[in-house]
Design a protein around this motif. Structure first.
Motif, mmCIF file in Angstrom:
data_model
loop_
_atom_site.group_PDB
_atom_site.id
_atom_site.type_symbol
_atom_site.label_atom_id
_atom_site.label_comp_id
_atom_site.label_asym_id
_atom_site.label_seq_id
_atom_site.Cartn_x
_atom_site.Cartn_y
_atom_site.Cartn_z
ATOM 1 N N SER A 11 0.837 -1.191 0.000
ATOM 2 C CA SER A 11 0.000 0.000 0.000
ATOM 3 C C SER A 11 0.876 1.246 0.000
ATOM 4 O O SER A 11 1.981 1.253 0.549
ATOM 5 N N SER A 12 0.357 2.293 -0.590
ATOM 6 C CA SER A 12 1.069 3.568 -0.583
ATOM 7 C C SER A 12 1.176 4.143 0.825
ATOM 8 O O SER A 12 1.970 5.046 1.072
ATOM 9 N N ARG A 13 0.420 3.601 1.778
ATOM 10 C CA ARG A 13 0.401 4.117 3.142
ATOM 11 C C ARG A 13 1.428 3.451 4.055
ATOM 12 O O ARG A 13 1.597 3.852 5.201
ATOM 13 N N HIS A 14 2.086 2.401 3.548
ATOM 14 C CA HIS A 14 3.000 1.642 4.391
ATOM 15 C C HIS A 14 4.453 1.925 4.050
ATOM 16 O O HIS A 14 4.772 2.570 3.048
ATOM 17 N N ILE A 38 -0.625 -0.125 -4.433
ATOM 18 C CA ILE A 38 -2.032 0.272 -4.500
ATOM 19 C C ILE A 38 -2.292 1.490 -3.633
ATOM 20 O O ILE A 38 -1.891 1.546 -2.466
ATOM 21 N N PHE A 40 -5.526 3.804 -2.275
ATOM 22 C CA PHE A 40 -6.965 3.652 -2.078
ATOM 23 C C PHE A 40 -7.631 5.007 -1.910
ATOM 24 O O PHE A 40 -7.160 5.852 -1.137
ATOM 25 N N GLU A 64 -4.142 11.324 -1.910
ATOM 26 C CA GLU A 64 -3.822 9.893 -2.003
ATOM 27 C C GLU A 64 -3.094 9.582 -3.313
ATOM 28 O O GLU A 64 -2.180 8.745 -3.340
ATOM 29 N N ALA A 98 -10.553 -3.843 -4.801
ATOM 30 C CA ALA A 98 -9.224 -4.397 -4.556
ATOM 31 C C ALA A 98 -9.153 -5.918 -4.760
ATOM 32 O O ALA A 98 -8.201 -6.405 -5.369
ATOM 33 N N ILE A 118 0.801 -5.419 5.284
ATOM 34 C CA ILE A 118 -0.566 -5.612 4.782
ATOM 35 C C ILE A 118 -1.335 -6.543 5.717
ATOM 36 O O ILE A 118 -2.496 -6.298 6.062
ATOM 37 N N ASP A 121 -2.687 -4.843 8.807
ATOM 38 C CA ASP A 121 -3.526 -3.664 8.606
ATOM 39 C C ASP A 121 -4.981 -4.096 8.584
ATOM 40 O O ASP A 121 -5.441 -4.736 7.630
ATOM 41 N N LEU A 124 -7.007 -3.050 5.386
ATOM 42 C CA LEU A 124 -6.634 -3.576 4.079
ATOM 43 C C LEU A 124 -6.585 -5.091 4.021
ATOM 44 O O LEU A 124 -6.795 -5.681 2.963
#
Length: 278
Positions: A11-14, A38, A40, A64, A98, A118, A121, A124
């Motif tokens: 994820s782009s958040r991790h 990915i 979101f 995002e 997803a 992932i 999370d 996700l």
């Protein structure tokens, strides 16, 4: 089969913990990494607040998207330095899509690797695991946060209940079992019955594996008052297993989610890498 193409997702958040696990795995098997990064976005607002609500939604999506672009750039830099065969694909999607996205890309891979970031999370994990197990033809290798992935694993626990799901995953990962020093076929409260688990539960699968040159032991465990999930986890610790292999979701997914189940509990509380298929 040999794993030549590995699908992994981040994820782009991790951070890059999952990326490094994927790189290490591909180095061990000399495989090609297909990395999905990915981002979101929130679903469009459906409220009576008009332009103000829509503007907030657009701004959030722009943030995002920018975060996704930055993550892809940093990932490409790290992969270039790693020197493995790879490709990076970026996707920006709404949460409900997803699983379908992951399943579509898995059509062209041998295995899907799900790393600890992932897997830990809560938002996700359900989408990614759902895609890997129910929208994909490949087995999924799930590496919980805090665990290490030794490949090839020296000691493997196979959770066995004579089901179609268990049989399917064993056939899919037979090469992994061949490479192990020892395989423990583990059964909890098996019932000796002709036509099902046989008069000697575990004997048939042990003989099948032995014909492939696999060193195998059948471990039969009485559950008592403990859950099957806890028993399998504890037994894996007792035998120093580096990998657990299991089929999953013998019941419908909806029933598993409502009433629980071994596969659901194992995904929630896994302490070592699990290779799963359905």
């Amino acid at each position: 089969m040999a794993y030549k193409t590995v699908l992994s997702v981040m994820s782009s958040r991790h951070g890059h913990e999952d990326l490094r696990a994927a790189v290490s795995f591909c180095e061990a098997i000399n495989g090609h990494l297909v990395l999905l990064v990915i981002g979101f976005g929130a679903m469009p607002p459906y409220s009576g607040y008009g332009d103000a609500s829509a503007s907030i939604w657009v701004d959030e999506r722009e943030r995002e998207l920018a975060k996704l672009g930055e993550k892809v750039a940093s990932v490409k830099t790290e992969l270039a330095a790693a020197g493995i065969s790879h490709e990076v694909e970026e996707f920006f999607c709404d949460f409900p899509w997803a699983p379908d996205l992951l399943g579509q890309r898995a059509l062209y891979a041998d295995i899907t690797l799900i790393g600890g970031e992932i897997a830990s999370d809560a938002r996700l994990k359900a989408f990614i695991v759902d895609g890997a197990l129910f929208h994909s033809p490949t087995p999924a290798l799930i590496v919980p946060k805090g665990s290490s992935l030794a490949w090839p694993p020296k000691r493997v626990l196979v959770a066995w209940d004579s089901s179609q799901e268990a049989g399917r995953v064993v056939h899919q990962v037979i090469d992994v079992l061949k490479s192990a020093e020892h395989v423990h076929v583990t059964m909890v409260d098996p019932v000796a019955q002709s036509g099902l688990q046989g008069e000697e539960p575990g004997a048939d699968i042990a003989a099948y594996l032995a014909r492939h040159g696999i060193s195998v032991t059948v471990d039969i465990i009485a559950s008592g008052a403990r859950s099957i999930n806890d028993l399998l986890q504890q037994h894996a610790t007792d035998i120093d297993a580096e990998l657990m292999v299991m089929g999953c979701y013998g019941h419908s997914r909806m029933r598993e989610r409502i009433f629980g189940g071994v596969s659901h509990a194992m995904l929630q509380h896994a302490k070592l890498p699990i290779l799963m298929s359905r």
